[in-house]
Design an enzyme around this catalytic site. Structure first.
Site, short mmCIF file in Angstrom:
data_model
loop_
_atom_site.label_atom_id
_atom_site.label_comp_id
_atom_site.label_asym_id
_atom_site.label_seq_id
_atom_site.Cartn_x
_atom_site.Cartn_y
_atom_site.Cartn_z
N LYS A 280 67.15 -11.13 67.59
CA LYS A 280 66.23 -11.07 68.53
C LYS A 280 64.99 -9.49 68.23
CE LYS A 280 69.78 -12.01 71.92
NZ LYS A 280 69.34 -12.63 72.93
N ARG A 355 75.72 -21.28 75.73
CA ARG A 355 76.12 -22.64 75.99
C ARG A 355 76.52 -23.84 74.90
NH1 ARG A 355 69.93 -22.84 77.03
NH2 ARG A 355 70.20 -21.17 77.59
N1 BES Z 1 73.02 -13.21 75.31
C1 BES Z 1 71.94 -13.44 75.74
C2 BES Z 1 71.24 -13.59 77.24
C3 BES Z 1 71.43 -12.32 77.80
C4 BES Z 1 70.40 -11.35 77.48
C5 BES Z 1 72.51 -11.28 78.66
C6 BES Z 1 70.42 -10.12 78.57
C7 BES Z 1 72.22 -9.97 79.40
C8 BES Z 1 71.19 -9.66 78.71
C9 BES Z 1 71.91 -15.05 75.58
O1 BES Z 1 72.39 -15.71 74.34
C10 BES Z 1 70.28 -15.17 74.62
O2 BES Z 1 69.99 -15.34 74.33
N2 BES Z 1 70.01 -16.05 76.06
C11 BES Z 1 68.34 -16.44 75.79
C12 BES Z 1 68.23 -17.82 76.04
C13 BES Z 1 67.22 -19.05 75.32
C14 BES Z 1 66.92 -18.01 74.17
C15 BES Z 1 66.74 -19.73 76.11
C16 BES Z 1 67.03 -15.77 76.28
O3 BES Z 1 67.51 -15.16 77.84
O4 BES Z 1 66.15 -15.08 76.16
MN MN Z 2 71.70 -15.65 72.45
#
Ligand code: BES
Ligand code: MN
Ligand code: ZN
Length: 502
Positions: A280, A355
């Site tokens: 990130k 997931r």
């Molecule tokens: N934990 C995150 C999702 C999240 C984002 C939770 C903001 C709470 C607040 C999850 O693991 C993630 O990183 N999801 C990605 C998925 C994408 C790579 C398909 C996302 O939402 O960007």
């Molecule tokens: Mn994630």
């Protein structure tokens, strides 16, 4: 298990030694005579009884009189009263003791209102202050007398007890989710779960990395590969006491009917989500990714209440705990994982890790053939974008069970909104090399994530609660406190108690 700082008493008359007296005032009826003022006098001071409004007045007994608005009397339901109680708790934050008739105000079942009021008082007082040297922002309120004269007394006592048990669980989950990553690793939350299980009478089994490997939990092992902290899966089992003898009695008549309704909860427990190799960006807001385990925390908190509440259903829980970090050993894009149920997954983004850990949890849950499975996860930014911070997104393969989840959300004022599990989008997660890939592209991200999870449910009734939006609050408001909200805890407690096989 007590995690909040307030001691509650229910009494037939007000506690004259309390430092503050809380009195409910509706926006459309005359104030009670203890207020000592007319509507017009209150109105001249700017108080009109709007829900959550408070006015603090010193009285002749060297106490504070705190009037708290409950809005229109006819609309003062449990949700409103929880928020009114939260406002009263905030207005009482500088005193140690409060006596209030709030629990007998409002419309609806007495016990339900008393429960909501107790929840509001606790939830608006709680703060994760373990790491603050200066605790002056923490409420000083330590003792609350709920005044419940005559016939209202037993219902208020019962409702308030339930409110305490449930709000205590929420405080526990909030504390866990607010803890920094290094203060709460997967191993540590598993140890906490064991302690909590011993205290609350639920069975806790912990599975370590070797065991997860032996069980074929490729999702858990894959996500954990980049971390020096080993993963943990925690299984928690609850059966109502006396269930065995009841089941035995009816076993001869009808073996299938003697089985208790069985619900399984699966919680995402990503202790810290850096994104992994798909790192990130270094935005300070990602400090909240320490709370990427709040699904697992809500599940643990829920399980901690079931004995005390006397839940009549069988409930099992899986907490899928690991962090998601980059390193030389981390899972890479293009890697293919084999999950617990044998399905293969090509990794296209290591940040879609939730997931992967849930896949193993859902597979294990489905192997037990429960009546329904619900998972709760901070799963997609897409869901948070679509629905914002005030509600979760719910998807599922069985409308009757989804409806049970939505009504639990409604009953607890933990708002939820159903999104479609649109099968046409399943092709978006097709992989040319494996059974599926772990991301579906830019569109319908919350839905493609849910379609991925559905591959691991063996077609059993299942619902998925995406809490990426409501997992965090940017400020104190109503019964929410800034930081991790533990959203879903009260919803899941309600669901565990109200669950019906069909
Ligand atoms: N934990 C995150 C999702 C999240 C984002 C939770 C903001 C709470 C607040 C999850 O693991 C993630 O990183 N999801 C990605 C998925 C994408 C790579 C398909 C996302 O939402 O960007
Ligand atoms: Mn994630
Ligand atoms: Zn995550």
């Amino acid at each position: 298990m007590k995690t909040n700082q307030i001691t509650f008493k229910v009494a037939k008359i007000a506690d004259s030694t309390a430092k503050a007296i809380g009195i409910a005032v509706a926006s459309d009826s005359a104030p009670a005579k203890e207020v000592g003022m007319t509507r017009e006098q209150l109105s001249d001071l700017g108080f009109d009884g709007k829900l959550g409004q408070t006015l603090v007045l010193p009285n002749s007994k060297k106490q504070l009189t705190i009037v708290v608005g409950i809005g229109e009397a006819a609309k003062a339901n449990a949700d409103a009263m929880r928020n009114a109680a939260a406002a009263l708790a905030r207005a009482s934050a500088k005193v140690v003791s409060l006596s209030t008739s709030l629990a007998t105000a409002g419309r609806g079942d007495r016990a339900t209102i008393a429960q909501a009021v107790t929840e509001g008082l606790i939830l608006a007082t709680h703060r994760y202050d373990a790491l603050k040297s200066d605790k002056k922002a923490t409420s000083k309120l330590k003792s609350v007398t709920l005044v419940a004269p005559g016939a209202t007394n037993p219902a208020v006592t019962n409702g308030s007890k339930r409110g305490e048990i449930i709000a205590d669980a929420v405080c526990l989950a909030r504390d866990l989710a607010n803890m920094p990553p290094a203060h709460l690793t997967a191993k540590m939350i598993a140890e906490r779960a064991q302690k909590i299980g011993a205290e609350t009478g639920v069975k806790v089994e912990v599975f370590n990395k070797d065991q997860l490997l032996a069980m074929g939990c490729g999702g858990m092992i894959g996500v954990n590969r980049g971390s020096v902290n080993p993963p943990r899966m925690v299984k928690i089992s609850y059966r109502p006491s006396g269930a065995r003898s009841a089941a035995k009695k009816s076993a001869s008549k009808n073996a299938a009917k003697s089985k208790l309704p069985h619900l399984i909860l699966v919680g995402k427990g990503v202790m810290y989500d850096s994104g992994g190799i798909s790192l990130k960006p270094s935005d300070p807001s990602h400090a909240m990714m320490k709370a990427d385990m709040t699904g697992a925390a809500a599940v643990l908190a829920t399980m901690s209440t079931l004995n005390a509440l006397g839940c009549k259903n069988q409930v099992t829980a899986y907490m899928m705990c690991t962090d998601n970090l980059p390193s030389g050993s981390a899972m890479a894009m293009g890697d293919v994982l084999t999950m617990r149920n044998g399905k293969t997954v090509e990794i296209h983004n290591t940040d879609a890790e939730g997931r992967l850990v849930l896949a193993d949890g859902l597979s294990l849950a489905a192997e037990q053939k429960p009546d329904a499975i619900v998972d709760i996860a901070t799963l997609t930014g897409a869901c948070a974008r679509a629905l914002g911070p005030h509600m979760s997104g719910v998807m599922g393969n069985n409308q009757r069970f989804v409806d049970q989840v939505l009504s639990a959300a409604n009953a607890t004022d933990e708002q939820a909104w159903q999104l479609p599990l649109e099968r046409k989008y399943r092709t978006l997660i097709d992989s040319y090399i494996a059974d599926m890939k772990n991301v579906g592209g830019p569109d319908a991200g919350a839905i493609t994530a849910a379609l991925f999870l559905d591959e691991f449910t063996s077609g059993l009734p299942w619902a998925h609660i995406d809490i990426a939006g409501p997992m965090w609050a940017d400020g104190d408001a109503g019964w929410l406190q800034r930081g991790a909200t533990a959203y879903g805890t009260r919803l899941l407690v309600n669901l565990a108690e109200s669950f019906k096989r069909r």
